[in-house]
Scaffold this active site. Structure first.
Site, PDB file in Angstrom:
ATOM      1  N   ASP A  41      21.924  36.401  66.412  1.00 11.03           N
ATOM      2  CA  ASP A  41      21.210  35.556  67.247  1.00 11.03           C
ATOM      3  C   ASP A  41      19.776  35.596  66.845  1.00 11.03           C
ATOM      4  OD1 ASP A  41      20.740  33.726  69.369  1.00 11.03           O
ATOM      5  OD2 ASP A  41      22.005  34.503  70.769  1.00 11.03           O
ATOM      6  N   GLU A 100      18.198  27.192  85.796  1.00  5.66           N
ATOM      7  CA  GLU A 100      19.115  28.016  85.144  1.00  5.66           C
ATOM      8  C   GLU A 100      19.184  27.659  83.765  1.00  5.66           C
ATOM      9  OE1 GLU A 100      23.232  27.476  86.645  1.00  5.66           O
ATOM     10  OE2 GLU A 100      22.985  25.192  86.616  1.00  5.66           O
TER      11      GLU A 100
END
Length: 722
Positions: free
Chosen positions: A248, A460
């Site tokens: 990542d 979110e």
């Protein structure tokens, strides 16, 4: 052909060609090919290539593209065939954009063919901000949708890949976002095998996914991008993964900065490379030169990584003549084309869920309506259409715009923002609740009110996303933010009929609405054209068909601690309390019956299958689609609740029926023990066949009880080979 051009020999395998190409590189050249922004090597005719690209629900971050519903909405279709259809469209646009970018010498970020999608993490806790990127809380559903998405992306050519898909984030990754760079996710072996790994396993072993991305966090003390257990023992050795692993973004520097498992950048890159992390999203792998010099990494290990990376590029046809690669003919005209716009609208319709419809309030009859009030912060909010990791649409249709277009001049549409999405006022200098008088005026003037509330990707999402208002992207609770519920109560108190449309990427706690509002639609983040699709559902052009891929809980208080990765009392598979709206639930404007259910056997043993046949009939008055759902429960102390193990979706006209067949394998009855071994236990198994969960709440909400069967495994418990 000269030795240095051996990699162009099409009679060799891609692996052999990659090996031949890498043999001609210096150590420094190899090291810089392990960065996501890999530079050109002009003397070898290697172009620059950027591995970082995104396509979660359409080609992202590279200009105009079809912006489909967010992944959680696509999951709500409960339709794996449709997921593949979406992925084919996405990858067509990805290839078309790549072909154009290459033509004009554009090798920038988000311009490659390695798309870091899908996200197959399990949405274990509804507070996790990135949950809307996933396919929900169930390992089986996530596996099936993940596999078909990857197959649609990578294509079915015998030789070349259309694009390279990526299963992420491996593994045991679902928040908290603000601690993801240092968090240690502790999972039992049983939960690891039963919940966190199945989707990744399916993506590798069934879909032959080309790329796997490691997660930021540690899992059981090991940083995921440098985990021997995950990357070597399980991914490579156990599952036989042949593609490449990417970190990542900037995750490897977390090893020494936050996880504290290494002391220096050189030690961190050595750990990641030695464990099989081939590609660095970031630039820290430049330290591999020093790591080799210090004896922490061998050049052979780096060579192996670079060979894997170039094998991927070979599979994509990047070193072959243009005319040899079938996907090179995909023209730019496919991007945002009319066919994809229609597919996008269909996706939005298929993902919308009817949660409540008291007295058949929906669909609305326009012949009885003169004025419609559209109220709420998500009524005209483009951000609530698209979620995150999104592209740029050529046109956005909000719910307000969709309703206005649908009714035209025949019906008056009055609008009020109602309130800010999460603050107590819309205008900075105003007093609190500064739109409440407007809300009352609109309600008084309207025959029916469409209340549009929920969340968007500013509330979110991922840590570091621009505009996150809450908890680094996570939700502090499941309530409607700000004063949304207060405005909703004002609308209900007006005495006018209220339809609530929720746009969110996750479960919300809405017991007040469930008790007091006539009808509720869950629209997720429905894509750039979502407002048109929702309007068509509101007024009855289409029947809702979506099913919940996550549980809607009643309260935040009933949830376990967010940081606890044990699955105890989490998701429909393990929860003990009654849900507000259960997994697999969704109503329709029409009605369906399941009949003539038959199982081909009432015993199960190793290597055996059980065929399930059922008739699904549309007994209502409107065309619609329904999903046959099959759940299995082991009658064993400590076993999970019912678990989804098969599904099949079908469209039916009124009076039409379909004979459906699905199959259960021996592994569908298996459970992992505490040691992580999958066992076919000597016990009874309950098999439920219907259109919803067999729990009391689902039966009460739908009025439908799934057919129940008993299947036995006689004799002693046996290990199921994997």
């Amino acid at each position: 052909m000269s030795a240095e051009k051996k990699y162009l020999d099409a009679t060799l395998s891609f692996e052999e060609r990659a090996k031949a190409l890498v043999e001609g590189m210096t150590l420094e050249e190899k090291v810089y090919q392990t960065l996501h922004g890999a530079p050109a090597i002009e003397r070898l005719d290697v172009k620059a290539y950027n591995y970082w690209n995104e396509a979660l629900h359409g080609v992202a971050r590279a200009g105009t593209a079809t912006v489909f519903p967010q992944a959680i909405g696509l999951a709500a279709t409960f339709d794996e065939d449709f997921l593949e259809e979406i992925a084919v469209a996405v990858s067509d646009e990805g290839r078309a954009k790549f072909n154009a970018q290459q033509k004009y010498g554009d090798y920038d970020i988000y311009k490659g063919l390695t798309f870091w999608s899908p996200n197959v993490n399990i949405f274990r806790d509804p507070r996790w901000g990135r949950g809307h990127e996933t396919f929900g809380e169930d390992p089986y559903l996530t596996s099936r949708l993940g596999v078909r998405f990857i197959e649609g992306m990578q294509g079915n050519d015998e030789k070349y890949m259309k694009v390279a898909a990526c299963a992420k984030h491996f593994a045991v990754h679902s928040g908290p976002e603000d601690e993801r760079h240092s968090f240690n996710a502790i999972s039992s072996e049983q939960d690891l095998r039963e919940t966190y790994l199945p989707a990744f396993k399916a993506c590798v072993k069934e879909a032959d996914v080309e790329v796997v991305m490691g997660a930021y966090n540690r899992t059981n003390d090991e940083p995921c991008c440098g985990s021997k257990r995950l990357l070597e023992d399980i991914l490579r050795d156990e599952w036989g993964f042949k593609g490449h692993v990417t970190s990542d973004c900037w995750a490897i520097k977390d090893f020494h900065e936050f996880h504290m498992v290494t002391s220096t950048p050189v030690e961190s890159v050595a750990l990641a490379m030695n464990r099989g992390c081939d590609l660095n999203c970031g630039n820290i792998y430049g330290n591999l030169l020093k790591a080799v010099q210090d004896g922490l990494v061998t050049e052979e290990t780096i060579t192996r990584a670079v060979e894997r990376l170039f094998t991927t590029r070979m599979k994509l046809g990047l070193f072959d003549p243009q005319e040899n690669v079938p996907f090179n003919v995909i023209d730019y005209s496919v991007v945002d084309c009319d066919a994809h716009k229609k597919l996008n609208e269909r996706a939005a319709r298929k993902s919308t869920i009817l949660l409540k419809n008291a007295d058949n309030m929906l669909p609305l009859d326009l012949s009885k309506i003169a004025t419609i009030g559209v109220v709420g912060p998500n009524a005209n909010n483009r951000k609530a259409l698209v979620g995150n990791y999104e592209g740029t649409a050529s046109e956005y249709i909000t719910i307000l715009e969709g309703i206005q277009r649908y009714v035209g001049d025949d019906v008056r549409v009055m609008y009020s923002e109602g309130c800010h999405l999460c603050k107590n006022r819309c205008q900075f200098l105003a007093q609190e609740k500064d739109r409440m008088s407007e809300v009352r005026a609109v309600a008084e003037a309207s025959d029916v009110i469409i209340a549009c509330f929920g969340l968007d990707a500013s509330l979110e999402g991922e840590e570091g996303d621009e505009g996150n208002e809450f908890a680094s992207g996570d939700k502090p609770n499941l309530n409607l933010p700000g004063i949304q519920e207060e405005v909703l109560k004002e609308l209900v108190d007006s005495g006018k009929p209220v339809v609530l449309v929720l746009l969110s990427g996750s479960a919300l706690s809405v017991p007040y609405a469930d008790e007091n509002v006539g009808a509720i639609l869950q629209g997720w983040y429905p894509g750039a054209r979502g407002g048109k699709a929702i309007a068509e559902i509101l007024f009855g052009d289409y029947s809702p068909e979506g099913k919940l891929p996550v549980t809607f809980y009643r309260t935040t208080e009933e949830l376990p601690d967010f940081k606890d990765y044990s699955m105890k009392n989490r998701t429909y598979r393990y929860m003990q309390n009654e849900a507000l709206y259960p997994f697999g639930y969704g109503l329709s404007y029409t009605d369906f019956e399941v009949s003539n259910v038959e199982l081909s056997a009432d015993t199960i043993d190793l290597g055996e299958n059980i065929a399930i046949r059922a008739t699904l009939k549309n007994v209502g008055e409107m065309e619609g689609a329904e999903t046959l759902q099959v759940y299995v429960k082991a009658c064993l102390e400590g076993a999970p609740n019912y678990q989804l193990k098969a599904l099949k979706k079908v469209d039916l006209k009124p009076g039409e029926s379909a004979e459906l067949t699905v199959s259960l394998k021996d592994e569908d009855f298996g459970l992992y023990n505490e040691e992580g071994v999958k066992m076919l236990n000597a016990c009874d198994y309950e098999v439920y066949v219907g259109t919803n969960l067999p729990d009391a709440r689902s039966v009460a909400l739908t009025g439908k009880t799934p057919a129940k069967f008993c299947v036995k495994h006689a004799g002693t418990a046996v290990v199921i080979p994997e």
